[in-house]
Design a protein around this motif. Sequence first.
Motif, PDB file in Angstrom:
ATOM      1  N   TYR A   1      -2.384   3.878  -2.410  1.00 47.51           N
ATOM      2  CA  TYR A   1      -3.168   5.057  -3.375  1.00 47.51           C
ATOM      3  C   TYR A   1      -4.588   5.810  -3.318  1.00 47.51           C
ATOM      4  O   TYR A   1      -4.821   6.494  -2.960  1.00 47.51           O
ATOM      5  CB  TYR A   1      -3.137   4.856  -4.778  1.00 47.51           C
ATOM      6  N   TYR A   2      -4.943   4.718  -2.823  1.00 43.50           N
ATOM      7  CA  TYR A   2      -7.284   5.596  -3.165  1.00 43.50           C
ATOM      8  C   TYR A   2      -7.579   6.476  -2.033  1.00 43.50           C
ATOM      9  O   TYR A   2      -8.085   6.912  -1.014  1.00 43.50           O
ATOM     10  CB  TYR A   2      -8.058   4.529  -3.374  1.00 43.50           C
ATOM     11  N   LEU A   3      -6.538   5.318  -0.538  1.00 43.66           N
ATOM     12  CA  LEU A   3      -6.767   6.299   0.366  1.00 43.66           C
ATOM     13  C   LEU A   3      -5.846   7.374   0.882  1.00 43.66           C
ATOM     14  O   LEU A   3      -6.176   8.436   1.285  1.00 43.66           O
ATOM     15  CB  LEU A   3      -6.813   5.207   1.844  1.00 43.66           C
ATOM     16  N   TYR A   4      -4.993   7.023  -0.204  1.00 40.51           N
ATOM     17  CA  TYR A   4      -3.631   8.982   0.467  1.00 40.51           C
ATOM     18  C   TYR A   4      -4.595   9.916  -0.543  1.00 40.51           C
ATOM     19  O   TYR A   4      -5.232  11.016   0.461  1.00 40.51           O
ATOM     20  CB  TYR A   4      -2.444   8.224  -0.692  1.00 40.51           C
TER      21      TYR A   4
ATOM     22  N   LEU B   1     -11.782  -1.710  -6.760  1.00 43.52           N
ATOM     23  CA  LEU B   1     -11.858  -1.495  -5.264  1.00 43.52           C
ATOM     24  C   LEU B   1     -12.632  -2.691  -4.912  1.00 43.52           C
ATOM     25  O   LEU B   1     -12.447  -3.416  -4.512  1.00 43.52           O
ATOM     26  CB  LEU B   1     -11.089  -0.913  -4.287  1.00 43.52           C
ATOM     27  N   LEU B   2     -14.213  -2.573  -5.144  1.00 44.08           N
ATOM     28  CA  LEU B   2     -14.510  -3.467  -4.611  1.00 44.08           C
ATOM     29  C   LEU B   2     -15.034  -4.715  -5.996  1.00 44.08           C
ATOM     30  O   LEU B   2     -14.617  -6.162  -5.117  1.00 44.08           O
ATOM     31  CB  LEU B   2     -16.386  -2.946  -5.434  1.00 44.08           C
ATOM     32  N   LEU B   3     -14.095  -4.990  -7.369  1.00 44.47           N
ATOM     33  CA  LEU B   3     -13.526  -5.988  -7.632  1.00 44.47           C
ATOM     34  C   LEU B   3     -12.939  -7.132  -6.459  1.00 44.47           C
ATOM     35  O   LEU B   3     -12.418  -8.295  -6.453  1.00 44.47           O
ATOM     36  CB  LEU B   3     -13.313  -5.826  -9.435  1.00 44.47           C
TER      37      LEU B   3
ATOM     38  N   MET C   1       0.789  -0.620  -0.264  1.00 40.22           N
ATOM     39  CA  MET C   1       0.031   0.040  -0.461  1.00 40.22           C
ATOM     40  C   MET C   1       1.184   1.285  -0.028  1.00 40.22           C
ATOM     41  O   MET C   1       0.807   2.203  -0.917  1.00 40.22           O
ATOM     42  CB  MET C   1      -0.625  -0.281   1.300  1.00 40.22           C
ATOM     43  N   ILE C   2       1.675   1.193   0.713  1.00 48.28           N
ATOM     44  CA  ILE C   2       3.007   2.206   0.755  1.00 48.28           C
ATOM     45  C   ILE C   2       3.906   2.648  -1.002  1.00 48.28           C
ATOM     46  O   ILE C   2       3.670   3.487  -1.074  1.00 48.28           O
ATOM     47  CB  ILE C   2       3.847   2.391   1.929  1.00 48.28           C
TER      48      ILE C   2
ATOM     49  N   PHE D   1      -2.163  -2.274  -3.755  1.00 46.46           N
ATOM     50  CA  PHE D   1      -1.430  -1.448  -4.506  1.00 46.46           C
ATOM     51  C   PHE D   1      -1.962  -0.079  -4.407  1.00 46.46           C
ATOM     52  O   PHE D   1      -1.987   1.058  -3.778  1.00 46.46           O
ATOM     53  CB  PHE D   1      -0.700  -1.879  -5.926  1.00 46.46           C
ATOM     54  N   LEU D   2      -2.943  -0.410  -5.154  1.00 45.92           N
ATOM     55  CA  LEU D   2      -4.628   0.969  -5.470  1.00 45.92           C
ATOM     56  C   LEU D   2      -5.000   1.188  -4.332  1.00 45.92           C
ATOM     57  O   LEU D   2      -5.474   2.604  -4.507  1.00 45.92           O
ATOM     58  CB  LEU D   2      -5.158   0.154  -6.944  1.00 45.92           C
ATOM     59  N   LEU D   3      -5.095   0.041  -3.465  1.00 44.93           N
ATOM     60  CA  LEU D   3      -5.901   0.787  -2.310  1.00 44.93           C
ATOM     61  C   LEU D   3      -4.899   2.368  -1.386  1.00 44.93           C
ATOM     62  O   LEU D   3      -5.999   2.340  -1.033  1.00 44.93           O
ATOM     63  CB  LEU D   3      -5.630  -0.339  -1.649  1.00 44.93           C
TER      64      LEU D   3
END
Length: 361
Positions: free
Chosen positions: A215-218, A170-172, A71-72, A211-213
């Motif tokens: 970025y999304y949370l940031y 992210l839902l998928l 995630m980072i 990886f995308l999560l």
Amino acid sequence: MEQPKTENVIANRQGERKTYIDLLRILSAFSVIMIHASSQYWYTLPVDSASWLVCNSYDALSRFGVPVFVMISGMLFLSKEGEIDISRLYRKNILRLVVICCVWSSAYGLARCIPFLRTHEITLKECVKQMLAGKYHLWFLPMLIAIYMIVPVLKIFTDHCTRKQIEYFLLLFFVLQIGRETLAIADLSETVSSVVGLLDVELVGGYVGYFLLGYYLYRYPLSVKKERLSYLLGAAGLVCAVVVSGYLSLRRGDGQAAVFDSFSIVTFLASTVLFVFFQNRVGKLSFSPSARRWIREISENTLGVYVMHLGILELLQARGISSMSVNNVIGIPLLAFGCFIICNIAAALLRRIPLVGRYIC
């Protein structure tokens, strides 16, 4: 733990390094050591013993490390302005990881072979195979290399898609990866298992989702209400990880680690909550220049800590120092902390070797 070597990649809007990311990386590195310290006797102790339950509890509570590392990396790469320079990506990031993977695979394989080479009990060909195989924890490096190879494509996606489109992906990921792995924990019938198996869609599965999560949370921080809810869900998830894994292990007669696998719902929640907490809470704390320097130094050692820690744990265990040297309630964290210190010292020294240091750890 590996991070893009681009100027100011861990910089905030004022150009200062994000200390909370360094701290999160350090915690994640320590959690990985905790996993292997707690699992030293996880496979051999009776599952109905108090010592095994302690091992299992520490293991369950420490599984967030690798997802958070990914995630980072996603946050750092995908939040960078402009397109990714593919040539620079391969020269500065991918090449480094490939070399580090080869170096440590060879080191671990050779270490296994040396005793047998002296007595001619192993052939040179078999020794080469062992060097190529490396050590099981090094799987992280090829996985990260593979994600880095598609970063330029992911960057185009995140730069041009809407928030709802990222949420759809992210839902998928949540349904087809997290949901599928979580369902697999239960005793499903053969028919249901076959149906669940059909949900294995690689394109939206694996660590690309984490990886995308990141970025999304940031990019889209949670509201205060959702943040508080996430803390409750994360805490409940960790309790469930300990309780459910213990219950299923007692019921089935052997350890059940699937409950806290990287893609189980409890690990997903724990990883997400930690990322949110460090971003929204720890990120608001102030640190002195001296503290920031120390935190940065330890953070930059984390890749070296990761590749070395298993070897250090095995060396200590061979010399009678293990998680069971004292009561493992304190033995596991003490061993993990000691290993963490040793690895940090070694990594700091290796990184400073002229020319080749960055290709070792």
